[in-house]
Design a protein around this motif. Structure first.
Motif, short mmCIF file in Angstrom:
data_model
loop_
_atom_site.label_atom_id
_atom_site.label_comp_id
_atom_site.label_asym_id
_atom_site.label_seq_id
_atom_site.Cartn_x
_atom_site.Cartn_y
_atom_site.Cartn_z
N THR A 1 0.93 -1.20 -0.13
CA THR A 1 -0.03 0.30 0.39
C THR A 1 0.96 1.33 -0.01
OG1 THR A 1 -2.05 -1.25 1.19
CG2 THR A 1 -2.27 1.16 1.25
N LEU A 2 2.15 1.39 0.59
CA LEU A 2 2.64 2.49 0.48
C LEU A 2 3.24 2.58 -0.41
CD1 LEU A 2 4.79 4.55 2.41
CD2 LEU A 2 6.10 2.92 3.06
N ILE A 3 3.77 1.71 -1.22
CA ILE A 3 4.65 1.75 -2.41
C ILE A 3 3.41 2.32 -3.81
CG2 ILE A 3 5.59 0.49 -4.45
CD1 ILE A 3 6.64 -1.46 -2.02
N VAL A 4 2.71 2.26 -3.99
CA VAL A 4 1.06 2.15 -4.96
C VAL A 4 1.20 3.65 -4.19
CG1 VAL A 4 -1.23 1.94 -5.49
CG2 VAL A 4 0.02 0.01 -4.92
N ALA A 5 0.76 4.20 -2.94
CA ALA A 5 0.55 5.00 -2.35
C ALA A 5 1.96 6.21 -2.65
CB ALA A 5 0.02 5.62 -1.33
N LEU A 6 2.85 6.37 -2.61
CA LEU A 6 4.42 6.77 -3.30
C LEU A 6 3.81 7.27 -4.96
CD1 LEU A 6 7.26 5.80 -1.27
CD2 LEU A 6 6.04 7.94 -1.19
N LEU A 7 3.49 6.01 -5.52
CA LEU A 7 3.19 5.98 -6.98
C LEU A 7 2.17 6.96 -7.05
CD1 LEU A 7 3.82 2.12 -8.39
CD2 LEU A 7 5.61 4.48 -8.52
N GLY A 8 1.51 6.73 -6.57
CA GLY A 8 0.08 7.62 -6.46
C GLY A 8 0.71 9.23 -6.55
N LEU A 9 1.62 9.01 -5.30
CA LEU A 9 1.85 10.71 -4.75
C LEU A 9 2.82 11.53 -6.09
CD1 LEU A 9 1.79 12.84 -2.99
CD2 LEU A 9 3.74 11.81 -1.99
N VAL A 10 3.29 10.63 -6.23
CA VAL A 10 4.60 11.21 -7.68
C VAL A 10 4.00 11.83 -9.13
CG1 VAL A 10 5.87 10.80 -9.66
CG2 VAL A 10 6.23 9.94 -6.88
N PHE A 11 2.64 10.76 -9.10
CA PHE A 11 1.70 11.39 -10.73
C PHE A 11 1.21 12.20 -9.82
CE2 PHE A 11 1.48 7.01 -11.60
CZ PHE A 11 2.56 6.55 -12.07
N LEU A 12 0.22 13.09 -9.10
CA LEU A 12 -0.26 13.69 -8.71
C LEU A 12 0.64 14.82 -8.27
CD1 LEU A 12 -2.32 15.59 -7.30
CD2 LEU A 12 -1.28 14.62 -4.85
#
Length: 377
Positions: free
Chosen positions: A98-109
């Protein structure tokens, strides 16, 4: 570097994977509640948090209802699913993913908002890292108050500040602050988004610590030992100054890439190390009412090794937790060394976000340990 079309494709892939996962979990929980919800979601994720929030030794799922058990002996031999406060291998893997997925999403944001390429984001988010540790102490304080029958945060609201849910709570608050700050800058209300972002973080930190001070004045369960703050913050700053001076003189290439961020990284992990030494080895000498024990496996392992290697005549004088401080400093230096100029040039957003995460890993727990001891919880 991704082209615009490649970036959009990556975002769509990420969003699609997240959507499919959510639909699968929700659909599975509705179609097969005992297998998917009771046996997986509740068993490994929600059940341990709920049991912790209720102050129970364990919780069991029977007939679609949750039963909390407060007798440790009664938990043994219960039919699964049984959930106990804490982590399991399954939950740790789940939270890591979940942390990895959230970090990727944060990069996109951040890419969508066109921010995060410079170091100012790191410094603007610094107060939020302190806030996360302080908020966890609020939960510790409320546990102490609940045992006395006057807890202020009822279930299930207290689950929002219990580990690991608290990480999602702080993440959501920080994300909202980032979006709001960027919106203020885009509308011309402020010149740069970093200033309101840092301001929001400072305000929520001040409110959180202020609440703990109020509890220290108005309740018997929470006290105040300001000497802990002086020792930990002063000790961490001294250790950082000595370490940084040595690096600048003997190995300047270590901090050539991170520069000032490297000093903050070392300070954050020094806070964690000094807090552990102060609380675990010198609690009584610093005037605390009782002794504290190490809860994390790494801390316990280092203490066990130190106790086994050094004779009791030495550890009784210098303690057993001090090697943890050395480990933290060495690890922080290694991280700082890895982040050279090339990483910042090729992937600045990833570099900044990873450094934020690395600082949070040290400063969050260190802040909690320091404040928990400072308020006698």
């Amino acid at each position: 570097m991704d082209t615009a079309s490649e970036g959009i494709d990556n975002e769509r892939t990420w969003a699609g994977v997240v959507a499919v996962t959510v639909v699968a979990l929700v659909g599975g929980a509705l179609a097969f509640p005992r297998q998917v919800y009771d046996g997986f979601i509740w068993h490994y994720f929600w059940g341990p948090v709920a049991a912790d929030a209720k102050g129970a030794e364990c919780a069991i799922r029977v007939g679609g209802a949750t039963k909390y058990i407060y007798d440790r002996g009664a938990c043994a031999g219960l039919a699964e699913p049984v959930a106990e406060p804490g982590y399991t291998l399954v939950s740790e893997v789940g939270y890591a993913v979940t942390l990895i997925v959230a970090l990727l999403g944060l990069v996109f944001l951040l890419r969508r908002l066109d921010i995060g390429r410079d170091r100012s984001l790191f410094y603007a988010l610094f107060p939020f890292m302190l806030f996360g540790g302080a908020l966890r102490v609020v939960e510790d304080a409320d546990n102490a108050l609940q045992q006395a029958g006057n807890g202020a945060i009822p279930f299930p609201w207290n689950t929002l500040i219990i580990s690991p849910i608290i990480y999602f709570t702080v993440f959501a608050m920080t994300l909202a602050a980032v979006v709001a700050s960027v919106a203020l800058a885009r509308r011309g209300i402020v010149d740069e988004y970093e200033y309101p972002l840092a301001g929001i973080g400072t305000v929520v930190l001040a409110i959180t610590v202020g609440y703990l001070f109020v509890l220290a004045v108005t309740t018997k369960q929470v006290n105040l030992f300001p000497q802990i703050l002086v020792v930990v913050l002063g000790g961490a700053t001294l250790v950082t100054a000595i370490t940084w001076a040595a690096v600048e003189r003997f190995a300047p290439e270590v901090n050539a890439g991170t520069k000032g961020i490297g000093a903050v990284i070392i300070w954050g992990h020094a806070v964690d190390g000094v807090a552990n030494v102060a609380v675990l080895d010198w609690a009584l000498a610093l005037g605390l009412a009782g002794e504290y024990t190490a809860k994390h496996p790494v801390n316990r392992g280092i203490i066990d090794i130190t106790s086994a290697v050094l004779p009791a005549s030495i550890t009784s004088v210098i303690g057993t937790a001090w090697p943890f401080l050395l480990v933290k400093i060495v690890a922080a230096l290694a991280v700082v060394w890895v982040f050279d100029e090339r990483i910042f040039e090729e992937s600045p957003r990833y570099a900044i976000l990873l450094l934020i995460a690395i600082l949070a890993v040290g400063l969050g727990p260190g802040t909690r340990d320091m404040l928990r001891a400072a308020f006698g919880i």
